[in-house]
Scaffold this motif. Structure first.
Motif, PDB file in Angstrom:
ATOM      1  N   PRO A   4       0.816  -1.215   0.000  1.00  0.00           N
ATOM      2  CA  PRO A   4       0.000   0.000   0.000  1.00  0.00           C
ATOM      3  C   PRO A   4       0.854   1.270   0.000  1.00  0.00           C
ATOM      4  O   PRO A   4       0.508   2.245  -0.670  1.00  0.00           O
ATOM      5  CB  PRO A   4      -0.827  -0.130   1.284  1.00  0.00           C
ATOM      6  CG  PRO A   4      -0.976  -1.611   1.459  1.00  0.00           C
ATOM      7  CD  PRO A   4       0.372  -2.159   1.029  1.00  0.00           C
ATOM      8  N   ARG A  25      -4.401  12.440  -2.351  1.00  0.00           N
ATOM      9  CA  ARG A  25      -4.160  12.165  -0.931  1.00  0.00           C
ATOM     10  C   ARG A  25      -4.249  13.460  -0.124  1.00  0.00           C
ATOM     11  O   ARG A  25      -4.878  13.506   0.921  1.00  0.00           O
ATOM     12  CB  ARG A  25      -2.803  11.501  -0.727  1.00  0.00           C
ATOM     13  CG  ARG A  25      -2.664  11.063   0.701  1.00  0.00           C
ATOM     14  CD  ARG A  25      -1.572  10.144   1.093  1.00  0.00           C
ATOM     15  NE  ARG A  25      -0.455   9.896   0.243  1.00  0.00           N
ATOM     16  CZ  ARG A  25       0.601   9.215   0.648  1.00  0.00           C
ATOM     17  NH1 ARG A  25       0.665   8.749   1.866  1.00  0.00           N
ATOM     18  NH2 ARG A  25       1.612   9.007  -0.168  1.00  0.00           N
ATOM     19  N   ARG A  31      -9.357   7.245   0.333  1.00  0.00           N
ATOM     20  CA  ARG A  31      -9.776   6.637   1.597  1.00  0.00           C
ATOM     21  C   ARG A  31      -8.989   5.395   1.965  1.00  0.00           C
ATOM     22  O   ARG A  31      -8.713   5.145   3.128  1.00  0.00           O
ATOM     23  CB  ARG A  31     -11.257   6.267   1.552  1.00  0.00           C
ATOM     24  CG  ARG A  31     -12.174   7.439   1.477  1.00  0.00           C
ATOM     25  CD  ARG A  31     -12.095   8.252   2.727  1.00  0.00           C
ATOM     26  NE  ARG A  31     -13.130   9.284   2.652  1.00  0.00           N
ATOM     27  CZ  ARG A  31     -13.358  10.143   3.576  1.00  0.00           C
ATOM     28  NH1 ARG A  31     -12.639  10.143   4.663  1.00  0.00           N
ATOM     29  NH2 ARG A  31     -14.292  11.052   3.435  1.00  0.00           N
ATOM     30  N   ASP A  32      -8.669   4.571   0.968  1.00  0.00           N
ATOM     31  CA  ASP A  32      -8.044   3.288   1.289  1.00  0.00           C
ATOM     32  C   ASP A  32      -7.331   2.742   0.063  1.00  0.00           C
ATOM     33  O   ASP A  32      -7.733   3.010  -1.067  1.00  0.00           O
ATOM     34  CB  ASP A  32      -9.123   2.294   1.746  1.00  0.00           C
ATOM     35  CG  ASP A  32      -8.548   1.015   2.317  1.00  0.00           C
ATOM     36  OD1 ASP A  32      -7.496   1.072   2.997  1.00  0.00           O
ATOM     37  OD2 ASP A  32      -9.144  -0.056   2.091  1.00  0.00           O
ATOM     38  N   VAL A  33      -6.279   1.992   0.337  1.00  0.00           N
ATOM     39  CA  VAL A  33      -5.569   1.257  -0.705  1.00  0.00           C
ATOM     40  C   VAL A  33      -5.352  -0.152  -0.173  1.00  0.00           C
ATOM     41  O   VAL A  33      -4.825  -0.327   0.926  1.00  0.00           O
ATOM     42  CB  VAL A  33      -4.202   1.898  -1.041  1.00  0.00           C
ATOM     43  CG1 VAL A  33      -3.395   0.996  -1.952  1.00  0.00           C
ATOM     44  CG2 VAL A  33      -4.396   3.265  -1.669  1.00  0.00           C
ATOM     45  N   GLN A  34      -5.781  -1.135  -0.956  1.00  0.00           N
ATOM     46  CA  GLN A  34      -5.572  -2.524  -0.578  1.00  0.00           C
ATOM     47  C   GLN A  34      -4.875  -3.244  -1.712  1.00  0.00           C
ATOM     48  O   GLN A  34      -5.176  -3.009  -2.887  1.00  0.00           O
ATOM     49  CB  GLN A  34      -6.893  -3.205  -0.267  1.00  0.00           C
ATOM     50  CG  GLN A  34      -7.586  -2.632   0.952  1.00  0.00           C
ATOM     51  CD  GLN A  34      -8.888  -3.356   1.265  1.00  0.00           C
ATOM     52  OE1 GLN A  34      -9.301  -4.274   0.569  1.00  0.00           O
ATOM     53  NE2 GLN A  34      -9.535  -2.932   2.333  1.00  0.00           N
ATOM     54  N   THR A  44      -9.921   3.110  -2.899  1.00  0.00           N
ATOM     55  CA  THR A  44     -11.229   3.642  -2.532  1.00  0.00           C
ATOM     56  C   THR A  44     -11.129   5.154  -2.396  1.00  0.00           C
ATOM     57  O   THR A  44     -10.234   5.659  -1.704  1.00  0.00           O
ATOM     58  CB  THR A  44     -11.722   3.022  -1.206  1.00  0.00           C
ATOM     59  OG1 THR A  44     -11.729   1.591  -1.350  1.00  0.00           O
ATOM     60  CG2 THR A  44     -13.115   3.503  -0.865  1.00  0.00           C
ATOM     61  N   GLN A  88     -10.530  16.530   6.025  1.00  0.00           N
ATOM     62  CA  GLN A  88      -9.663  15.509   5.439  1.00  0.00           C
ATOM     63  C   GLN A  88      -8.491  16.093   4.643  1.00  0.00           C
ATOM     64  O   GLN A  88      -7.567  15.371   4.294  1.00  0.00           O
ATOM     65  CB  GLN A  88     -10.460  14.561   4.537  1.00  0.00           C
ATOM     66  CG  GLN A  88     -11.105  13.424   5.288  1.00  0.00           C
ATOM     67  CD  GLN A  88     -12.474  13.798   5.798  1.00  0.00           C
ATOM     68  OE1 GLN A  88     -13.267  14.437   5.113  1.00  0.00           O
ATOM     69  NE2 GLN A  88     -12.777  13.394   7.012  1.00  0.00           N
TER      70      GLN A  88
END
Length: 101
Positions: A4, A25, A31-34, A44, A88
């Motif tokens: 990630p 970012r 929101r998310d990295v998988q 996401t 954010q």
């Protein structure tokens, strides 16, 4: 091996199409990295407001950036919850926005 952290460093190159001085970012839409065991990358993102047209461009830019880095299996998901807010935006993002005007 993909991590990630590596994906995040690549995504720092993806900017907001409406405010090109800030990346996804810094803007806080990322929101998310998988990274799955098979190498599939799922990113996401959350729109700054419901129906934001820039999200489609950001999603395409994210895919393009990762494909250019040799990552073939990429999915970009959009989620509405939790809702995005200016809280954010990173401190660096706030600085860049202030300089941009």
């Amino acid at each position: 091996m993909l991590t990630p952290a590596h994906i995040l460093s690549l995504l720092d190159r993806v900017t907001d199409p409406e405010i090109p001085v800030i990346n996804v970012r810094e803007l806080g839409v990322l929101r998310d990295v998988q990274v799955a065991a098979d190498g599939k990358v799922t990113v996401t993102i959350t729109p700054t407001y419901t129906g934001c047209p820039a999200m489609d461009v950001m999603a395409a830019d994210i895919k393009q950036e990762l494909h250019a880095a040799g990552i073939a299996n990429v999915e970009v998901k959009q989620v509405l919850s939790p809702a995005w807010s200016t809280d954010q935006i990173t401190e660096e993002g706030k600085r860049k926005l202030k300089e941009y005007g």
